[in-house]
Design an enzyme around this catalytic site. Structure first.
Site, PDB file in Angstrom:
ATOM      1  N   ASP A  12       0.871  -1.185   0.000  1.00  0.00           N
ATOM      2  CA  ASP A  12       0.000   0.000   0.000  1.00  0.00           C
ATOM      3  C   ASP A  12       0.904   1.230   0.000  1.00  0.00           C
ATOM      4  O   ASP A  12       2.121   1.124   0.179  1.00  0.00           O
ATOM      5  CB  ASP A  12      -0.887  -0.002   1.263  1.00  0.00           C
ATOM      6  N   SER A  13       0.268   2.400  -0.119  1.00  0.00           N
ATOM      7  CA  SER A  13       1.042   3.645  -0.055  1.00  0.00           C
ATOM      8  C   SER A  13       1.565   3.904   1.353  1.00  0.00           C
ATOM      9  O   SER A  13       2.490   4.684   1.527  1.00  0.00           O
ATOM     10  CB  SER A  13       0.152   4.815  -0.474  1.00  0.00           C
ATOM     11  N   TYR A  44      -1.143   8.330  -2.401  1.00  0.00           N
ATOM     12  CA  TYR A  44      -1.233   8.039  -3.833  1.00  0.00           C
ATOM     13  C   TYR A  44      -2.476   8.712  -4.446  1.00  0.00           C
ATOM     14  O   TYR A  44      -2.520   8.969  -5.639  1.00  0.00           O
ATOM     15  CB  TYR A  44      -1.376   6.522  -4.066  1.00  0.00           C
ATOM     16  N   GLY A  45      -3.462   8.914  -3.595  1.00  0.00           N
ATOM     17  CA  GLY A  45      -4.785   9.311  -4.105  1.00  0.00           C
ATOM     18  C   GLY A  45      -4.845  10.669  -4.769  1.00  0.00           C
ATOM     19  O   GLY A  45      -5.827  10.987  -5.445  1.00  0.00           O
ATOM     20  N   CYS A  75      -4.254  -1.623  -1.862  1.00  0.00           N
ATOM     21  CA  CYS A  75      -4.442  -0.191  -2.064  1.00  0.00           C
ATOM     22  C   CYS A  75      -5.481  -0.042  -3.167  1.00  0.00           C
ATOM     23  O   CYS A  75      -5.295  -0.561  -4.277  1.00  0.00           O
ATOM     24  CB  CYS A  75      -3.115   0.426  -2.497  1.00  0.00           C
ATOM     25  N   ASN A  76      -6.563   0.652  -2.850  1.00  0.00           N
ATOM     26  CA  ASN A  76      -7.624   0.832  -3.857  1.00  0.00           C
ATOM     27  C   ASN A  76      -7.155   1.715  -5.006  1.00  0.00           C
ATOM     28  O   ASN A  76      -7.544   1.507  -6.149  1.00  0.00           O
ATOM     29  CB  ASN A  76      -8.848   1.478  -3.211  1.00  0.00           C
ATOM     30  N   GLU A 155      -2.932   8.836   8.606  1.00  0.00           N
ATOM     31  CA  GLU A 155      -1.455   8.793   8.648  1.00  0.00           C
ATOM     32  C   GLU A 155      -0.916   9.644   9.810  1.00  0.00           C
ATOM     33  O   GLU A 155       0.200   9.434  10.258  1.00  0.00           O
ATOM     34  CB  GLU A 155      -0.855   9.249   7.313  1.00  0.00           C
ATOM     35  N   CYS A 187     -11.016   2.651   0.252  1.00  0.00           N
ATOM     36  CA  CYS A 187      -9.614   2.996   0.484  1.00  0.00           C
ATOM     37  C   CYS A 187      -9.223   2.212   1.721  1.00  0.00           C
ATOM     38  O   CYS A 187      -9.969   2.191   2.708  1.00  0.00           O
ATOM     39  CB  CYS A 187      -9.462   4.497   0.728  1.00  0.00           C
ATOM     40  N   HIS A 189      -7.218   2.768   3.980  1.00  0.00           N
ATOM     41  CA  HIS A 189      -7.037   3.562   5.200  1.00  0.00           C
ATOM     42  C   HIS A 189      -8.375   3.745   5.932  1.00  0.00           C
ATOM     43  O   HIS A 189      -8.392   3.954   7.141  1.00  0.00           O
ATOM     44  CB  HIS A 189      -6.501   4.958   4.864  1.00  0.00           C
TER      45      HIS A 189
END
Ligand code: DGL
Length: 268
Positions: A12-13, A44-45, A75-76, A155, A187, A189
């Site tokens: 994932d990011s 990334y989004g 990661c979507n 994050e 997502c 997260h």
């Protein structure tokens, strides 16, 4: 080493994919896992497709070098924008998070039901969820909503602060009267904000987190391919990030109760 004993790669990011890691670990404790969080380049989004494709290629390459037997794109955003490219270059089977999430959602939604998909700006712009949902069930009504501030809130480790509720309210309060049947946390997260999101939308809306569905899909696929690790001891876990390893392990423990041990830094 037997092929089935090789690790499953997950990336994932940043921290979000740990929701998938945790579900995989819970469902398949004997598996060896190697997780990569691209902490130097999160989020990334907000990036372009070419950037997400190039980051995903680099990370996948690093995981292939670890001799993984299976790759989960946790990661979507990367699943929406880069899955085809990752599959094209991959020597091992690849699973993204969108198809398992879509299947889980459609099991819960009645005919003609309404689904709200939340995700990063890049995921929503790609319309990957709408296409996947409508391809299976053209009767459902899908709305997609980008919630770009959710990733930085997670994050920062602020999932239970009042700010998280304010941000969720700002994005989602308008949907309270929209008779939504289900909301997809599009997502990885977002499951960490599940409580605040549920509080905004109320108890009637079912919340779908693709982490559990992805772990189940991975297990089925590994079993179909004869790649399940049948060992009896708990598998080993290895964590890599592209920056700030102490911060990553601190937040993994605080937000998900995951003890990472030493985290390796891999810079690109
Ligand atoms: N967790 C990721 C996702 O599922 C990426 C979020 C981001 O880096 O913007 O989309």
């Amino acid at each position: 080493m037997l092929r089935s004993e090789r690790p499953i790669g997950i990336f994932d990011s940043g921290l979000g994919g740990l929701t998938v890691f945790k579900a995989v670990r819970g469902l398949m404790p004997a598996e060896n896992l190697v997780y990569f969080g691209d902490t130097a380049r999160v989020p990334y989004g907000t990036k372009s497709q070419s950037a997400v494709v190039s980051f995903s290629r680099e990370i996948a390459g690093c995981l292939f070098a670890k001799k993984i037997k299976f790759l989960i794109v946790a990661c979507n955003t990367a699943s929406s924008l880069a899955l085809e490219e990752i599959k094209r270059i991959s020597p091992v089977p690849v699973l993204g998070v969108i198809t398992p999430g879509v299947r889980a959602a459609l099991r819960l939604v009645p005919r003609g039901g309404r689904i709200l998909v939340t995700g990063t700006a890049a995921t929503v712009t790609s319309r990957a969820y709408s296409r996947a949902l409508l391809a299976v069930r053209p009767d459902v009504r899908v709305t997609e909503k980008a919630c770009p501030l959710f990733v930085p809130v997670v994050e920062e480790g602020w999932c239970s602060k009042p700010l998280a509720g304010l941000v969720a309210g700002e994005y989602l309060a308008a949907f309270r009267r929209a008779k939504i049947d289900a909301l997809i946390l599009g997502c990885t997260h977002y499951p960490l904000l599940r409580k605040v999101i549920a509080r905004v939308l109320g108890p009637r809306v079912k919340i779908i987190d693709s982490a559990g569905a992805t772990a189940i899909a991975a297990k089925l696929e590994l079993s179909r391919l004869g790649l399940l690790n049948s060992g009896r001891s708990r598998g080993k876990c290895e964590f890599l990030v592209s920056d700030a390893p102490e911060r990553f392990s601190g937040l993994a423990l605080k937000l998900l109760g995951i003890k990472t041990g030493a985290v390796t830094v891999k810079r690109f």
